[in-house]
Motif scaffolding. Sequence first.
Motif, PDB file in Angstrom:
ATOM      1  N   TYR A 174       0.842  -1.202   0.000  1.00 55.97           N
ATOM      2  CA  TYR A 174       0.000   0.000   0.000  1.00 55.97           C
ATOM      3  C   TYR A 174       0.874   1.247   0.000  1.00 55.97           C
ATOM      4  CZ  TYR A 174      -3.976   3.024   1.182  1.00 55.97           C
ATOM      5  OH  TYR A 174      -4.946   4.000   1.169  1.00 55.97           O
ATOM      6  N   GLU A 175       1.923   1.232   0.812  1.00 57.73           N
ATOM      7  CA  GLU A 175       2.831   2.390   0.884  1.00 57.73           C
ATOM      8  C   GLU A 175       3.649   2.525  -0.386  1.00 57.73           C
ATOM      9  OE1 GLU A 175       5.207   2.074   4.365  1.00 57.73           O
ATOM     10  OE2 GLU A 175       3.506   2.186   5.752  1.00 57.73           O
ATOM     11  N   VAL A 176       4.004   1.386  -0.988  1.00 57.11           N
ATOM     12  CA  VAL A 176       4.778   1.434  -2.236  1.00 57.11           C
ATOM     13  C   VAL A 176       3.967   2.115  -3.335  1.00 57.11           C
ATOM     14  CG1 VAL A 176       5.844   0.045  -4.051  1.00 57.11           C
ATOM     15  CG2 VAL A 176       6.130  -0.608  -1.650  1.00 57.11           C
ATOM     16  N   VAL A 177       2.693   1.734  -3.447  1.00 65.56           N
ATOM     17  CA  VAL A 177       1.813   2.355  -4.439  1.00 65.56           C
ATOM     18  C   VAL A 177       1.594   3.822  -4.088  1.00 65.56           C
ATOM     19  CG1 VAL A 177      -0.505   2.326  -5.456  1.00 65.56           C
ATOM     20  CG2 VAL A 177       0.671   0.166  -4.981  1.00 65.56           C
ATOM     21  N   GLY A 178       1.434   4.100  -2.803  1.00 71.27           N
ATOM     22  CA  GLY A 178       1.223   5.482  -2.351  1.00 71.27           C
ATOM     23  C   GLY A 178      -0.241   5.757  -2.062  1.00 71.27           C
TER      24      GLY A 178
END
Length: 582
Positions: free
Chosen positions: A523-527
């Motif tokens: 989720y954080e990688v996608v933003g």
Amino acid sequence: MFTDKRFHHYSLKSVPKDLLSGLIVGVIAIPLGMAFAIASGVKPEYGIYTTIVAGILISLFGGSKYQIGGPTGAFIPILFGIVMTYGYENLLIAGFMAGVILVLMGVFKLGSLIKYIPRPVTIGFTAGIAVTIFTGQIASFLGLEGIKKHEEFILNIKEIVVHLGSTNIFSILTAAICLATIIITPKIAPKVPGPLIGLVVSTAAASLFYPGQVATIGTAYGQIPSTLPALHLPELNMDIILELIRPAFIIAMLGGIESLLSAVVADGMTGSRHNSNKELVGQGIANMITPLFGGIPATGAIARTATNIKNGAVSPLSGIFHGIVVLLVLIFFAPYASFIPLASMAPILMVVAWNMSERKVFAHIFKTKSTDSLVLVVTFLLTVFVNLTVAVEVGLVMSAILFVKRMSDVMITAKALPNPQTNRAKVETGMVTDTHDCPQISIFNIEGPLFFGAALTFEETIMNTINYRPKILLLRMGRVPFMDTTGEANLASIVRHFSKNGIVLISGINPQPESVLKKTGLYEVVGDEHFFAHTGEAIQYALKEINQNKCLGCKHFAFRECKKLSGTEAKEGSRQKLTATF
């Protein structure tokens, strides 16, 4: 006991109803208990002991209001196999271990999981058991001599064929009298137990008209004791436990399935609701204590439970009374059981097999000619020609594999674009053509569970489709109800690959997949800024991120904004002004 929810609103006025139903079911259970024990390869009295001890305990500690427990036909092939392979003493130990497993299943609330066993598997092995029981009684029906019993179906059929020359006409006559009585009795007197009347009439006929011409329980097994045996603790050690854990597990699984099926039938007949986990605990306690008295494994008996309800049962007391009735019969009438011909027991089990065969349901599933039909037939054939253990294992594995295949086929990963012909330009598949597609924004509709069976196809479909490297990849995931770690891994692969030169946007993600992405860090990688509740918001964001210089002169017009971005709208305005001037 009366704090039990099953006794809510119970009063003394209800006792006579439970007593009557318990009496009727107890009378029915006596011939069945002996028949099931003999067919399982043990002495008939062990079936009586099981009916008494397990019947009372299942009603005391179970989770169903009307359940009648005891030995059942479903157990016959597996118990016979254990007796042949390990012996009677080890059967008792396996039954005790199965009881422990059932208690643990109930304590850890696994009762609901048993309900998820596919119906083709249960119908397949039930029909297979019915065939095994029915054919197993042919020798007794014909009065064949010198028969050796085997675990293998083919060898048992071969024994019958080889010994056909020893057919006893008096055995056939005895069995025919019993069978006719069983069939006719319900039509004349529906509440009178047919099996018991069949035993009495055929035994009387054999004793009066041709005494000594047919084998009896007394000649085959000796006189039945008129008391319960002394308490006997099994000798357990690690070697025995390891040796018997597999058959014990099969007994526990089959017992759990049968008892919960019976409880469901009772619920349907009465509008009540059983506690599946408590029922497993009750079944477990019964199967732990029954072997201490020499009894064989027990479970909920569907036919006896239905009879209990039809005769006015109000509470579990009817099951307790049924066990007491059988105990009293054992004490006062056990010596007379020695005169019962073995040929009289055969029709009882044949009728049981016929009734449990589920032939109509079997034919219904078979006619569908689907993967369920395949599972049904394979489970049935393995039950008959190999054994129940292998049949259930293979049936479950096949069902799981075919389920994964079906779910992967349901998974849809397809390119989509707004449909200008619908209100609000709804994003739909089938809108993309060679001349109508956005070179910079790729939208995909993802539908179905994103799990290990479909994840690879999902990734390959997207990667093969976007090889022209669009700027934006928008994944519409509003119809993805579930995602496992394999699905997350394949999505992560797409994100890593695409994020090198572009942006991944996700719209409409559901709570469960979102939770998985947050736990894994994807989720954080996608933003967070790249997740949108609605596709329209995601498209507006995407249009701001594209290289608008590449839009100049584009003729694809994938979005409403494309005419303006491509400069076509300005040119059309200039032409209109020029025309107006002239």
